[in-house]
Design an enzyme around this catalytic site. Structure first.
Site, PDB file in Angstrom:
ATOM      1  CE  LYS A   1       0.212  -7.336   0.794  1.00 19.98           C
ATOM      2  NZ  LYS A   1       1.525  -7.027   0.808  1.00 19.98           N
TER       3      LYS A   1
ATOM      4  CG  ASP B   1       7.908  -1.309   5.951  1.00 23.39           C
ATOM      5  OD1 ASP B   1       8.022  -0.622   6.567  1.00 23.39           O
ATOM      6  OD2 ASP B   1       6.803  -1.511   5.676  1.00 23.39           O
TER       7      ASP B   1
ATOM      8  N   GLY C   1      -2.265  -3.355   7.356  1.00 26.20           N
ATOM      9  CA  GLY C   1      -0.828  -2.921   6.799  1.00 26.20           C
ATOM     10  C   GLY C   1      -0.655  -1.647   6.119  1.00 26.20           C
TER      11      GLY C   1
ATOM     12  CB  VAL D   1      -4.206  -8.987   6.709  1.00 21.47           C
ATOM     13  CG1 VAL D   1      -3.785 -10.418   6.608  1.00 21.47           C
ATOM     14  CG2 VAL D   1      -2.758  -8.106   6.346  1.00 21.47           C
TER      15      VAL D   1
ATOM     16  N   GLY E   1      -2.692  -1.967   3.034  1.00 21.84           N
ATOM     17  CA  GLY E   1      -4.236  -2.257   2.978  1.00 21.84           C
ATOM     18  C   GLY E   1      -4.602  -3.126   4.093  1.00 21.84           C
TER      19      GLY E   1
END
Length: 711
Positions: free
Chosen positions: A463, A560, A445, A450, A448
């Site tokens: 996450k 987002d 992501g 997942v 970071g």
């Protein structure tokens, strides 16, 4: 000088402690269950373990016990047929006594006969045996010409589960000149006889082995021809009796003391008990119906006469194998007399480990432990041991430092506050460690990686943020915990918990097996998507965003919105994820100097002003709608953007139709595709005030989906 009294006072605490340990051990033994719940386990002073029982539903068939509470103390009897009478076909144990008188030169004459139930003495479940008060026969002279004879027996009909034990009983004869015989059942065809003259183990008494397990204990005795000694030795006795019971006494030959001592209740006889007509199952076979060894850690033993079986706890366990979970582990370390250990004792299931003390070797169970190293070697070992101790201390210091560091992270990340948040579980760093492996990465992501893994026996997505030196990360992730704990909607990813013992908190979500909408639309292995499924994904995603904007407890802005943040479960139901950026905006009064998100889907107004509103999410969702109906990836570069191409082409209907995905661009779908295109164009309006609200978008898409299904 200390007096004996003062020394005793000093020892008193130790004696009290010893008494407490012994009492605790006794309590542990007493807590072992011996019968079914709610069933009495005693009659008077006699324990009644299952499969025996007194009340209904407290015993297996054939194992009923009658407790005669009119006696003091109460006494138990094996249940007998009622009434017991001569000539009936008995199905339960009974005791019979036949009384005769005898005159020389005349046959024995029967005086009377009596039948009575068999009294129970004790039961050994582990040996499959019980002891009963049994009968004995005797012959006593009254005068020179007349004497009385009694023939007694315990009879165990074929219908019962009992047998007179061959191993535990003997044929015992007491008298100076007497012979006795024990009739064996007809199917054996032999008679066992014992004669005292010249064959006794001691003066005036002798015993012989029983040759078979039998259902009767009848003993017939015949006094010798010489009656000269009758005034001092008037009685002779014959009986089947427990082989450990009798201790010879001269008094038993003089007078009738043995008769008076045992006439009321008889002598002990050992019986086998078994579960009739059912053999132990062969290895690997399922237990048959009626199989009695129901406890874990129990074993089946074939009975003396097949088919039959009885049960015992496995080695290292004790208790009652006939009741569920009745066999408990023996703590051998608490019974050193039975299980010796002259070293370190450790109890294990079904056994125990006994090791020599450090620096010694040998057989600690036999008491043989000797030094491993000579004195010089011990000095070297001492040096090595000191170095090892220093290493352990250093490791301990580092461990303490790491724990303190994790505690600081926990508090910095709002742990004391988040502990009070409902529906959120706070996981320890060690809980997530098995999941955080490179082989478990399922996605990357903006903030970071997942990971997919099992937690609490459930598939989850973890996450893990990647630190980039931006202090805003802590605020963002902490806010996701607070905000998402308040969200409850079928189209929004559910947050299960978080880990706060790290620099930047990690979040644990429900795992969605079909990945993201981006993967479905643009991966190499594209999934077929008809228009109905695309409209469902669009309508339900819009409903999730509408809930965040206007129906949640507090207004939540995503910031987002893009296909990568719309995840799909195994039924392709969409769920909105990754909306923690809303915390940054709230902190700075809706403005931020850090514009964070995917530039491809970002509202140009937000990009220029730093002002994030619900209409910013509407713009981003408009781009998602274009990707859904065109199945082309939007890009940030002006020369390769479906946003630019579609807005220009939409002015000419024919050109716009050419941009639709060929999989759904069929004549029957064109009206609905154009309606979706209109909604997307409205969402992409550069005038923020002209954009529709997300609730309006969701409603219009839902209407389109319903109309498509009606056609």
């Amino acid at each position: 000088m200390a007096t004996p009294a003062s020394r005793m006072l000093r020892l008193l605490p130790l004696l009290v402690l010893l008494a407490m340990v012994l009492a605790a051990t006794a309590d542990e033994e007493q807590q072992l269950p011996i019968t079914l719940p709610g069933c009495p386990d005693k009659c008077g002073d006699v324990s009644i373990p299952y499969p025996f029982g007194i009340k209904a539903n407290c015993f297996l068939p054939g194992f009923e016990v009658v407790c005669n509470e009119t006696l003091t103390p109460p006494r138990p009897f094996l249940a007998a047929d009622e009434p017991i009478s001569n000539g009936t076909t008995a199905t339960r144990p009974y005791m019979m006594a036949s009384n005769y008188y005898y005159e020389p030169q005349r046959p024995l004459q029967l005086i009377n006969e009596s039948l009575s139930p068999v009294e129970l003495m004790d039961i050994s479940v582990s040996q499959g045996q019980l002891r009963v008060h049994g009968a004995f026969s005797f012959d006593c002279r009254i005068n020179q010409t007349y004497h009385s004879t009694r023939v007694q027996l315990v009879y165990l009909p074929m219908a019962t589960s009992f047998l007179v034990s061959q191993e535990r009983n003997v044929l015992l004869v007491i008298g100076r000149k007497v012979e006795a015989s024990m009739p064996v059942p007809l199917d054996c065809g032999t008679t066992l006889g014992v004669r005292t003259a010249g064959r006794c183990l001691g003066k005036g008494w002798c015993q012989g082995d029983i040759q078979v397990n039998t259902r009767g204990s009848k003993v017939e005795i015949k006094p010798g021809a010489n009656y000269i000694d009758w005034p001092t030795s008037p009685c002779s006795y014959g009986m089947v009796v427990d082989n450990s019971w009798y201790n010879f006494s001269e008094q038993d030959l003089d007078g009738d003391s043995f008769l008076r001592r045992n006439e009321e209740r008889g002598v002990p006889i050992v019986l086998h008990f078994t579960i009739k007509d059912i053999e132990c199952p062969a290895e690997g076979e399922p237990p048959p119906v009626g199989y009695a060894c129901v406890s874990n850690n129990s074993e089946c033993i074939d009975g003396p006469i097949l088919p039959s079986h009885y049960c015992n706890c496995s080695d290292g366990f004790h208790g009652n194998p006939y009741i569920p979970d009745g066999c408990k582990d023996i703590d051998e370390c608490k019974q050193p007399k039975l299980y010796p250990c002259y070293g370190k004792c450790k109890n294990t299931p079904g056994g125990y480990e006994c090791t020599c003390p450090t620096g010694k070797r040998g057989d600690p169970k036999a008491g043989h432990c000797t030094d491993i190293f000579p004195p010089a070697a011990k000095v070297s070992l001492g040096v090595i041991g000191g170095l090892f101790l220093m290493a352990v201390l250093a490791f301990y210091v580092l461990l303490r430092r790491e724990k303190r560091k994790m505690r600081d992270f926990f508090e910095k990340n709002g742990g004391p506050t988040l502990e009070k948040v409902e529906n959120i579980k706070i996981y320890k760093k060690e809980d997530l460690k098995p999941i955080l492996k490179s082989t478990n990465i399922v996605g990357h992501g903006g903030f970071g990686e997942v990971y997919k893994g099992l937690l609490d026996n459930t598939l989850v997505a973890v996450k893990k943020p990647i630190s980039s030196g931006n202090v805003a990360h802590n605020e963002q992730f902490a806010n996701e915990v607070i905000i998402q704990s308040q969200v409850n909607h079928r189209n929004i990813v559910r947050l299960k918990g978080c880990c706060l013992e790290v620099d930047i908190p990690m979040l644990v979500y429900e795992f969605l097996p079909n990945g993201s909408l981006h993967d479905i639309l643009h991966s190499n292995d594209k999934v077929p998507l008809d228009l109905d499924r695309r409209l469902s994904i669009a309508a339900e995603s819009a409903d999730g965003l509408a809930y965040m904007h206007s129906k949640a407890n507090h207004k939540i802005l995503h910031g987002d919105v893009k296909p990568a943040n719309i995840l799909l479960d195994d039924n392709f139901i969409p769920k909105i994820s990754d909306f923690g950026i809303s915390r940054l905006i709230a902190t700075d009064k809706q403005h931020t100097n850090y514009v964070i998100g995917d530039m491809t889907y970002m509202d140009p107004v937000y990009l220029q002003s730093g002002l994030l509103t619900d209409k910013s999410d509407v713009y981003s969702f408009g781009v998602v709608l274009l990707e859904l109906i065109c199945r082309k990836k939007a890009t940030h570069k002006d020369n390769n953007s479906i946003i630019r191409d579609f807005l220009q082409a939409h002015k000419t209907d024919n050109r716009a139709n050419e941009l639709f995905d060929k999989e759904v661009a069929i004549a029957s779908n064109m009206e609905h595709l154009n309606c979706v295109a209109v909604i997307a164009v409205e969402c992409l309006n550069l005038d923020v005030n002209q954009r529709p609200h997300m609730t309006d978008v969701a409603e219009r898409l839902l209407v389109l989906k319903r109309s498509l299904r009606r056609e």
